[in-house]
Design a protein around this motif. Structure first.
Motif: not given
Ligand code: NAP
Length: 215
Positions: A9-12, A31-33, A35-37, A66-68, A130-132
């Motif tokens: 996702g955002l981080m990975g 990821a959920r698709s 195609a995205k990978l 890097a998942v929730h 922050p991922s940004e």
């Molecule tokens: N974003 C930030 O700035 C940030 C900063 C510090 C820490 N974090 C931590 O880093 C971790 C990841 O954050 P993120 O922002 O990268 O989250 P995210 O964008 O939601 O990415 C999570 C990944 O898990 C995948 N996913 C979710 N549900 C799924 C399922 N049922 N089956 C398969 N894949 C699934 C998502 O798929 P899709 O790609 O299809 O959505 C996505 O690729 C979290 O623990 C967060 O607290 C994030």
């Protein structure tokens, strides 16, 4: 190194893209698709491919988790045997609404993860960013005289060496924050960074303008 991304996702997605550009071989997974990978792998400048969490676990030298928090058990189950693997985790132990830490004070998400996979080598890193800001930090890594600091912690020295190399590759100055239990302090700190980034006045840039004190 071969690096498996568990959670693209955002981080990975961003970190995997940077690792590939920095010369590592990357497998994007979870990821959920599909195609995205595939798109992430195709768009990465370097060696990258899509795969399953099992592929990543079997083939990679190090994994980025890097998942929730709610997806941790599922992704670990799909990955299979992680004995001896370095897992660099940026996952924060957040509730479903992402409003608070559900593991804190007397433990941390990183320590809870280490209990789930006791034979893996866990390092906590990247969750204070922050991922940004990641792409910008990577782009500026040779241009700027000082690099922003990034803390990491863990109990396994070889795992920490791997994490420090990856942190450096992204463009940060890696700061060893000690044992894994230091994540009890870095995880709440990560929430402060997110607060500054998304609700403060300066945005993500302000949230990462930390330089080393005393230098
Ligand atoms: N974003 C930030 O700035 C940030 C900063 C510090 C820490 N974090 C931590 O880093 C971790 C990841 O954050 P993120 O922002 O990268 O989250 P995210 O964008 O939601 O990415 C999570 C990944 O898990 C995948 N996913 C979710 N549900 C799924 C399922 N049922 N089956 C398969 N894949 C699934 C998502 O798929 P899709 O790609 O299809 O959505 C996505 O690729 C979290 O623990 C967060 O607290 C994030």
């Amino acid at each position: 190194m071969r690096i498996g991304i568990l959670g693209s996702g955002l981080m990975g997605g961003k970190l995997g893209t940077i690792f590939a550009a920095a010369g590592h071989e990357v497998i994007f997974s979870y990821a959920r698709s599909n195609a995205k990978l595939k798109r992430l792998a195709r768009d990465a400048k370097g060696e990258a491919r899509p795969g399953t969490p099992r592929d990543a676990a079997e083939e990679a030298d190090a994994l980025l988790l890097a998942v929730h928090w709610s997806r941790i058990d599922d992704v670990l189950k799909q990955a299979g045997d992680l004995s001896g693997k370095v897992i660099v985790t940026c996952s924060l132990p957040m509730n479903a609404r992402n409003t608070k830490l559900i593991v804190a004070d007397t433990s941390s998400g990183a320590e809870a993860l280490a209990k789930k996979v006791p034979k893996a080598r866990i390092v906590s890193a990247f969750n204070t960013v922050p991922s940004e800001v990641l792409i910008g930090v990577y782009a500026a890594r040779r241009r700027k005289a000082t690099r922003p600091s990034l803390v990491y912690c863990g109990g396994d020295e070889s795992g920490k060496t791997v994490a420090a190399e990856l942190i450096h590759d992204v463009g940060f100055d890696p700061i060893d924050a000690g044992p894994l239990r230091s994540a009890r302090y870095t995880e709440p700190f990560a929430l402060l960074m997110a607060q500054l980034a998304y609700e403060g006045e300066g945005g993500p840039e302000l949230a990462y303008r930390f330089e080393r004190f005393g230098k």
